[in-house]
Design a protein around this motif. Structure first.
Motif, PDB file in Angstrom:
ATOM      1  N   LEU A  63       0.826  -1.201   0.000  1.00  0.00           N
ATOM      2  CA  LEU A  63       0.000   0.000   0.000  1.00  0.00           C
ATOM      3  C   LEU A  63       0.867   1.259   0.000  1.00  0.00           C
ATOM      4  N   ASP A  64       2.015   1.213   0.680  1.00  0.00           N
ATOM      5  CA  ASP A  64       2.941   2.344   0.622  1.00  0.00           C
ATOM      6  C   ASP A  64       3.376   2.598  -0.823  1.00  0.00           C
ATOM      7  N   LEU A  65       3.706   1.501  -1.533  1.00  0.00           N
ATOM      8  CA  LEU A  65       4.121   1.641  -2.930  1.00  0.00           C
ATOM      9  C   LEU A  65       2.958   2.100  -3.798  1.00  0.00           C
ATOM     10  N   PHE A  66       1.792   1.513  -3.584  1.00  0.00           N
ATOM     11  CA  PHE A  66       0.604   1.891  -4.364  1.00  0.00           C
ATOM     12  C   PHE A  66       0.326   3.385  -4.225  1.00  0.00           C
ATOM     13  N   GLU A  67       0.407   3.890  -3.009  1.00  0.00           N
ATOM     14  CA  GLU A  67       0.048   5.289  -2.780  1.00  0.00           C
ATOM     15  C   GLU A  67       1.086   6.256  -3.334  1.00  0.00           C
ATOM     16  N   GLN A  68       2.310   5.778  -3.587  1.00  0.00           N
ATOM     17  CA  GLN A  68       3.274   6.608  -4.296  1.00  0.00           C
ATOM     18  C   GLN A  68       2.839   6.820  -5.747  1.00  0.00           C
ATOM     19  N   ARG A  69       2.209   5.790  -6.317  1.00  0.00           N
ATOM     20  CA  ARG A  69       1.821   5.853  -7.728  1.00  0.00           C
ATOM     21  C   ARG A  69       0.412   6.402  -7.912  1.00  0.00           C
ATOM     22  N   TRP A  70      -0.472   6.048  -6.984  1.00  0.00           N
ATOM     23  CA  TRP A  70      -1.867   6.485  -7.074  1.00  0.00           C
ATOM     24  C   TRP A  70      -2.294   7.041  -5.720  1.00  0.00           C
ATOM     25  N   ASP A  73      -6.282   7.329  -3.185  1.00  0.00           N
ATOM     26  CA  ASP A  73      -7.296   6.369  -3.617  1.00  0.00           C
ATOM     27  C   ASP A  73      -8.057   5.869  -2.389  1.00  0.00           C
ATOM     28  N   ARG A  74      -9.363   6.062  -2.374  1.00  0.00           N
ATOM     29  CA  ARG A  74     -10.150   5.731  -1.182  1.00  0.00           C
ATOM     30  C   ARG A  74     -10.224   4.231  -0.932  1.00  0.00           C
ATOM     31  N   ARG A  75     -10.120   3.447  -1.980  1.00  0.00           N
ATOM     32  CA  ARG A  75     -10.113   1.990  -1.792  1.00  0.00           C
ATOM     33  C   ARG A  75      -8.849   1.560  -1.055  1.00  0.00           C
ATOM     34  N   ALA A  76      -7.739   2.212  -1.365  1.00  0.00           N
ATOM     35  CA  ALA A  76      -6.490   1.916  -0.667  1.00  0.00           C
ATOM     36  C   ALA A  76      -6.577   2.341   0.793  1.00  0.00           C
ATOM     37  N   LEU A  77      -7.292   3.415   1.054  1.00  0.00           N
ATOM     38  CA  LEU A  77      -7.465   3.886   2.423  1.00  0.00           C
ATOM     39  C   LEU A  77      -8.191   2.836   3.266  1.00  0.00           C
ATOM     40  N   LEU A  78      -9.226   2.223   2.691  1.00  0.00           N
ATOM     41  CA  LEU A  78      -9.964   1.190   3.412  1.00  0.00           C
ATOM     42  C   LEU A  78      -9.103  -0.050   3.632  1.00  0.00           C
ATOM     43  N   LEU A  79      -8.343  -0.441   2.609  1.00  0.00           N
ATOM     44  CA  LEU A  79      -7.464  -1.597   2.772  1.00  0.00           C
ATOM     45  C   LEU A  79      -6.412  -1.338   3.849  1.00  0.00           C
ATOM     46  N   ARG A  80      -5.897  -0.132   3.912  1.00  0.00           N
ATOM     47  CA  ARG A  80      -4.908   0.192   4.943  1.00  0.00           C
ATOM     48  C   ARG A  80      -5.552   0.124   6.329  1.00  0.00           C
ATOM     49  N   ALA A  81      -6.736   0.689   6.447  1.00  0.00           N
ATOM     50  CA  ALA A  81      -7.424   0.644   7.741  1.00  0.00           C
ATOM     51  C   ALA A  81      -7.680  -0.795   8.171  1.00  0.00           C
ATOM     52  N   ASP A  82      -8.116  -1.633   7.233  1.00  0.00           N
ATOM     53  CA  ASP A  82      -8.370  -3.039   7.557  1.00  0.00           C
ATOM     54  C   ASP A  82      -7.089  -3.750   8.004  1.00  0.00           C
ATOM     55  N   ALA A  83      -5.990  -3.480   7.303  1.00  0.00           N
ATOM     56  CA  ALA A  83      -4.720  -4.119   7.666  1.00  0.00           C
ATOM     57  C   ALA A  83      -4.260  -3.678   9.051  1.00  0.00           C
ATOM     58  N   LEU A  84      -4.389  -2.408   9.344  1.00  0.00           N
ATOM     59  CA  LEU A  84      -3.999  -1.909  10.661  1.00  0.00           C
ATOM     60  C   LEU A  84      -4.869  -2.526  11.755  1.00  0.00           C
ATOM     61  N   ARG A  85      -6.160  -2.673  11.476  1.00  0.00           N
ATOM     62  CA  ARG A  85      -7.043  -3.323  12.466  1.00  0.00           C
ATOM     63  C   ARG A  85      -6.619  -4.758  12.697  1.00  0.00           C
ATOM     64  N   GLN A  86      -6.303  -5.461  11.619  1.00  0.00           N
ATOM     65  CA  GLN A  86      -5.923  -6.862  11.742  1.00  0.00           C
ATOM     66  C   GLN A  86      -4.605  -7.035  12.487  1.00  0.00           C
ATOM     67  N   THR A  87      -3.728  -6.049  12.426  1.00  0.00           N
ATOM     68  CA  THR A  87      -2.455  -6.132  13.148  1.00  0.00           C
ATOM     69  C   THR A  87      -2.570  -5.586  14.564  1.00  0.00           C
ATOM     70  N   GLY A  88      -3.769  -5.183  14.968  1.00  0.00           N
ATOM     71  CA  GLY A  88      -3.991  -4.737  16.337  1.00  0.00           C
ATOM     72  C   GLY A  88      -3.738  -3.268  16.588  1.00  0.00           C
ATOM     73  N   ASP A  89      -3.467  -2.507  15.534  1.00  0.00           N
ATOM     74  CA  ASP A  89      -3.243  -1.070  15.699  1.00  0.00           C
ATOM     75  C   ASP A  89      -4.588  -0.353  15.580  1.00  0.00           C
ATOM     76  N   TYR A  90      -5.389  -0.491  16.623  1.00  0.00           N
ATOM     77  CA  TYR A  90      -6.755   0.022  16.570  1.00  0.00           C
ATOM     78  C   TYR A  90      -6.818   1.543  16.459  1.00  0.00           C
ATOM     79  N   ALA A  91      -5.898   2.243  17.119  1.00  0.00           N
ATOM     80  CA  ALA A  91      -5.941   3.709  17.092  1.00  0.00           C
ATOM     81  C   ALA A  91      -5.745   4.233  15.669  1.00  0.00           C
ATOM     82  N   GLN A  92      -4.715   3.715  14.982  1.00  0.00           N
ATOM     83  CA  GLN A  92      -4.492   4.168  13.608  1.00  0.00           C
ATOM     84  C   GLN A  92      -5.602   3.696  12.675  1.00  0.00           C
TER      85      GLN A  92
END
Length: 239
Positions: A63-70, A73-92
């Motif tokens: 996602l870091d690489l994707f966001e450099q190119r695009w 993108d709101r779809r990437a924002l949701l995927l990032r939020a989901d990944a952070l939730r899954q890794t236990g970083d609830y605040a972010q």
């Protein structure tokens, strides 16, 4: 307190962690490769596939690489939020979900916020968020399944019945939906139907025993208000 057991999974998408170095799949022509390298939809599907394989940290790197190119993108924002939730970083994760909701109405963001609230023990807020997610995406079996399980925890069996049967008919082959439906049936005293559901999904005896044990425990408690609805604490019933 024993953590929750099931989480609805999407069907796995293509995953290729080495995408940044070698995005071409076997058999692709150079033209196809160039098309995919420059196709944000393809890349987002690949990242989603990583998350389905529980490669959450790899998905964050991509996602870091994707966001450099695009960027933005709101779809990437949701995927990032989901990944952070899954890794236990609830605040972010919560921050990213809220940023997304500030830009658009998003069932996925409400779903994620509901899961975080439940994981933190706030089942009332979880219920509000999951109901809103289900209102916005009424045919999303993932959301209906999580909502139905939460309703069982809160002792709302009539509401859970509707949510879980909807999820079951929308995703008839999903084993985690089947597990929650079997749990509901056991709580209602319909053990024969519950066994039929578990037989249909090919549950091993250990998995069936786990569902039965949860039904006994939950039945004694009349639902378990305050019990966290977490992703990582559930037994993987799929794959």
């Amino acid at each position: 307190m024993k953590s929750l057991r099931w989480l609805l999974c999407l069907a796995c998408l293509l995953a290729a962690p080495s995408f940044a170095q070698n995005p071409a799949a076997a058999g692709e022509t150079p033209t196809e490769t160039r098309r995919d390298e420059n196709n944000p939809d393809f890349y987002l599907e690949l990242i989603a596939g990583m998350q389905e394989k529980r490669l959450y940290y790899a998905s964050l790197a991509h996602l870091d690489l994707f966001e450099q190119r695009w960027p933005k993108d709101r779809r990437a924002l949701l995927l990032r939020a989901d990944a952070l939730r899954q890794t236990g970083d609830y605040a972010q994760a919560r921050d990213y979900y809220r940023r997304l909701l500030a830009q658009e109405t998003s069932a996925g963001a409400h779903h994620g916020l509901g899961l975080i609230a439940a994981a933190e023990g706030d089942l009332a807020q979880a219920s509000l968020s999951l109901h809103e997610a289900a209102r916005l995406a009424p045919i999303d079996a993932r959301i209906l399944n999580d909502l139905g399980y939460l309703q069982l925890l809160r002792g709302e069996r009539a509401a859970a019945r509707l949510s879980l049967f909807k999820a079951s008919e929308l995703a008839p082959d999903n084993r985690q939906v089947g597990a929650n439906l079997a749990l509901y049936l056991l709580l209602e005293g319909q053990s024969e139907r519950a066994e039929q559901v578990m037989e249909k999904h090919g549950f091993a005896e250990a998995q069936r025993a786990s569902v039965r044990n949860d039904a006994v425990r939950m039945g004694r408690a009349g639902g378990e208000p305050g019990k966290p609805l977490t992703d990582s604490g559930r037994v993987e019933m799929v794959k």
